[in-house]
Design a protein around this motif. Structure first.
Motif, short mmCIF file in Angstrom:
data_model
loop_
_atom_site.label_atom_id
_atom_site.label_comp_id
_atom_site.label_asym_id
_atom_site.label_seq_id
_atom_site.Cartn_x
_atom_site.Cartn_y
_atom_site.Cartn_z
N MET A 1 0.73 -1.19 -0.01
CA MET A 1 0.06 -0.08 -0.14
C MET A 1 0.81 1.11 0.03
SD MET A 1 -2.94 -1.48 -0.14
CE MET A 1 -4.12 -0.11 0.45
N GLU A 2 0.33 2.22 -0.62
CA GLU A 2 1.16 3.47 -0.84
C GLU A 2 0.39 4.77 -0.67
OE1 GLU A 2 4.19 5.62 -4.15
OE2 GLU A 2 3.13 3.63 -4.40
N ARG A 3 0.81 5.50 -0.12
CA ARG A 3 0.15 6.99 0.11
C ARG A 3 -0.29 7.57 -1.28
NH1 ARG A 3 -0.91 9.08 5.16
NH2 ARG A 3 0.47 8.23 6.77
N LEU A 4 -1.44 8.01 -1.35
CA LEU A 4 -1.94 8.68 -2.57
C LEU A 4 -1.23 9.57 -3.23
CD1 LEU A 4 -4.22 8.62 -4.74
CD2 LEU A 4 -5.66 10.02 -3.36
N GLN A 5 -0.77 10.47 -2.11
CA GLN A 5 0.06 11.71 -2.69
C GLN A 5 1.38 11.38 -3.21
OE1 GLN A 5 -1.33 11.34 0.43
NE2 GLN A 5 0.14 12.36 1.89
N LYS A 6 2.09 10.41 -2.62
CA LYS A 6 3.37 9.84 -2.76
C LYS A 6 3.00 9.01 -4.45
CE LYS A 6 7.18 6.72 -1.58
NZ LYS A 6 7.44 5.89 -0.43
N TYR A 7 2.00 8.56 -4.71
CA TYR A 7 1.97 7.79 -5.76
C TYR A 7 1.72 8.91 -6.80
CZ TYR A 7 -0.18 4.90 -9.48
OH TYR A 7 -0.66 4.57 -10.59
N ILE A 8 0.88 9.88 -6.66
CA ILE A 8 0.79 10.65 -7.88
C ILE A 8 2.12 11.39 -7.91
CG2 ILE A 8 -0.34 13.31 -8.14
CD1 ILE A 8 -2.43 12.55 -6.15
N ALA A 9 2.89 11.58 -7.19
CA ALA A 9 4.39 12.12 -7.30
C ALA A 9 5.12 11.43 -8.13
CB ALA A 9 5.05 12.88 -5.94
N SER A 10 5.17 10.15 -7.74
CA SER A 10 5.94 8.94 -8.51
C SER A 10 5.48 8.87 -10.01
CB SER A 10 5.81 7.68 -8.02
OG SER A 10 4.51 7.14 -7.93
N CYS A 11 4.28 9.23 -10.19
CA CYS A 11 3.73 9.23 -11.57
C CYS A 11 4.15 10.59 -12.41
CB CYS A 11 2.24 9.27 -11.74
SG CYS A 11 1.45 7.57 -11.11
N GLY A 12 4.94 11.54 -11.79
CA GLY A 12 5.28 12.39 -12.51
C GLY A 12 4.53 13.55 -12.69
N ILE A 13 3.46 13.67 -12.25
CA ILE A 13 2.49 14.67 -12.19
C ILE A 13 2.84 16.13 -11.53
CG2 ILE A 13 -0.07 15.33 -11.74
CD1 ILE A 13 0.30 12.84 -13.80
N THR A 14 3.37 15.89 -10.42
CA THR A 14 3.53 17.04 -9.68
C THR A 14 4.51 16.82 -8.30
OG1 THR A 14 3.07 19.17 -8.69
CG2 THR A 14 1.61 17.33 -8.43
N SER A 15 5.01 17.65 -7.80
CA SER A 15 5.51 17.12 -6.50
C SER A 15 4.50 16.83 -5.39
CB SER A 15 6.43 18.29 -5.82
OG SER A 15 5.39 19.39 -5.47
N ARG A 16 4.99 16.25 -4.15
CA ARG A 16 4.03 15.57 -3.36
C ARG A 16 3.29 16.54 -2.65
NH1 ARG A 16 6.00 11.68 1.39
NH2 ARG A 16 7.70 11.15 -0.03
N ARG A 17 3.89 17.77 -2.58
CA ARG A 17 3.26 18.78 -1.78
C ARG A 17 2.11 19.04 -2.59
NH1 ARG A 17 7.22 23.53 -0.19
NH2 ARG A 17 8.16 21.76 0.67
N LYS A 18 2.02 19.42 -4.11
CA LYS A 18 1.44 20.03 -4.79
C LYS A 18 0.22 18.91 -4.97
CE LYS A 18 2.76 24.20 -6.07
NZ LYS A 18 1.93 25.25 -5.91
N ALA A 19 0.75 17.70 -4.93
CA ALA A 19 -0.11 16.50 -4.98
C ALA A 19 -1.20 16.63 -3.73
CB ALA A 19 0.34 15.13 -5.06
N GLU A 20 -0.71 17.03 -2.76
CA GLU A 20 -1.68 17.29 -1.52
C GLU A 20 -2.90 18.20 -1.67
OE1 GLU A 20 0.97 17.62 1.76
OE2 GLU A 20 1.57 15.55 2.02
N GLU A 21 -2.36 19.30 -2.59
CA GLU A 21 -3.36 20.38 -2.87
C GLU A 21 -4.47 19.68 -3.71
OE1 GLU A 21 -1.22 23.95 -4.14
OE2 GLU A 21 0.21 24.05 -2.40
N LEU A 22 -3.94 18.86 -4.72
CA LEU A 22 -4.87 18.42 -5.76
C LEU A 22 -5.97 17.58 -5.23
CD1 LEU A 22 -2.44 17.33 -8.75
CD2 LEU A 22 -3.99 19.25 -8.64
N ILE A 23 -5.53 16.67 -4.17
CA ILE A 23 -6.25 16.16 -3.37
C ILE A 23 -7.26 16.61 -2.58
CG2 ILE A 23 -6.47 14.40 -1.56
CD1 ILE A 23 -3.60 13.31 -2.41
N LEU A 24 -6.89 17.67 -1.97
CA LEU A 24 -7.68 18.57 -0.92
C LEU A 24 -8.91 19.35 -1.69
CD1 LEU A 24 -4.96 19.89 1.52
CD2 LEU A 24 -6.93 18.18 2.01
N ASN A 25 -8.29 19.70 -3.06
CA ASN A 25 -9.18 20.51 -3.84
C ASN A 25 -10.15 19.66 -4.81
OD1 ASN A 25 -8.16 23.13 -3.02
ND2 ASN A 25 -6.40 22.87 -4.35
N GLY A 26 -10.28 18.35 -4.44
CA GLY A 26 -11.17 17.25 -5.11
C GLY A 26 -10.63 16.96 -6.55
N HIS A 27 -9.63 17.26 -6.94
CA HIS A 27 -9.24 16.79 -8.34
C HIS A 27 -8.63 15.56 -8.55
CE1 HIS A 27 -9.38 21.03 -9.79
NE2 HIS A 27 -8.68 21.37 -8.63
#
Length: 235
Positions: free
Chosen positions: A1-27
């Motif tokens: 199992m892997e934290r969602l924001q870490k997975y988004i970052a590992s996909c090259g979408i954005t940094s983990r910090r920005k991934a957290e913003e994407l999650i919180l904003n419902g994207h």
């Protein structure tokens, strides 16, 4: 199992910090369900993750680039006001983004990548990666002022960590100072020089740890060498 924001970052979408913003904003959705709270874990082999309704997958190949940023460009992927961004200077097929920032009027070394995990690590001050700048400032900088920079100065509501600072040149009512910091707060070097009474006239970053501009001219970019990549990844 892997934290969602870490997975988004590992996909090259954005940094983990920005991934957290994407999650919180419902994207972000997992298996079609919108996730807007941090802490969710996923199974990358089973769960389907989408960002803005587009499925994402982990990146196996990363690119690492250094740019000699000119003044007059902003350090973002896109700008709502239509201003020039650093990505206008780089022609690669990968979706890359900057590691940290240089403000509009600051030039010099900027790193870019699609490796979100590494970007997240490098932007954290606990790793003590010194960024070195050359600043032309108003007035004649004294040893007393340099010592204040070396011990930390008060900016707004915090005190800066000790910097490395030395005088390069004195000329009329202008000084050239080399300053190295490992923090990365907004306009930090400019605010530090203001705090000791020497406003910045021009500012250029010349190195990021062991990585420097080498022969890059203003506006030019290059892929990092294996040695430079290894420096970023070590520790």
């Amino acid at each position: 199992m892997e934290r969602l924001q870490k997975y988004i970052a590992s996909c090259g979408i954005t940094s983990r910090r920005k991934a957290e913003e994407l999650i919180l904003n419902g994207h972000v959705k997992v298996n079609g369900v919108t996730i807007n709270e941090l802490g969710t874990k996923i199974d990358p082999d089973k769960d389907i993750v989408t960002v803005n309704d587009k499925r994402i997958t982990e990146k196996n190949e990363f690119v690492y680039i250094k740019l000699n940023k000119p003044t007059g460009y902003i350090t973002t992927v896109k700008d709502q006001f239509g201003r020039k961004t650093v990505l206008d200077l780089i022609n690669v097929k990968e979706r890359i983004y900057p590691i940290g920032r240089l403000d509009f009027n600051t030039s010099g070394l900027l790193l870019l990548t699609n490796d979100g995990e590494l970007a997240n690590k490098l932007m954290h001050p606990k790793y003590h990666i010194y960024k070195t700048y050359i600043a032309d400032v108003r007035g004649q900088v004294s040893e007393e002022s340099l010592q204040k920079l070396r011990t930390g100065v008060h900016i707004e509501d915090y005190k800066t960590s000790p910097a490395k600072a030395k005088l390069i040149e004195l000329k009329d009512n202008k000084s050239t100072v080399q300053i190295s910091i490992y923090e990365g707060k907004n306009r930090q070097v400019r605010k530090m020089m203001d705090a000791v009474g020497h406003p910045v006239l021009s500012l250029k970053r010349i190195s990021f740890g062991e990585i420097n501009l080498a022969n890059l001219k203003s506006g030019e970019w290059a892929y990092l060498s294996n040695n430079e990549i290894n420096f970023l990844k070590k520790g």
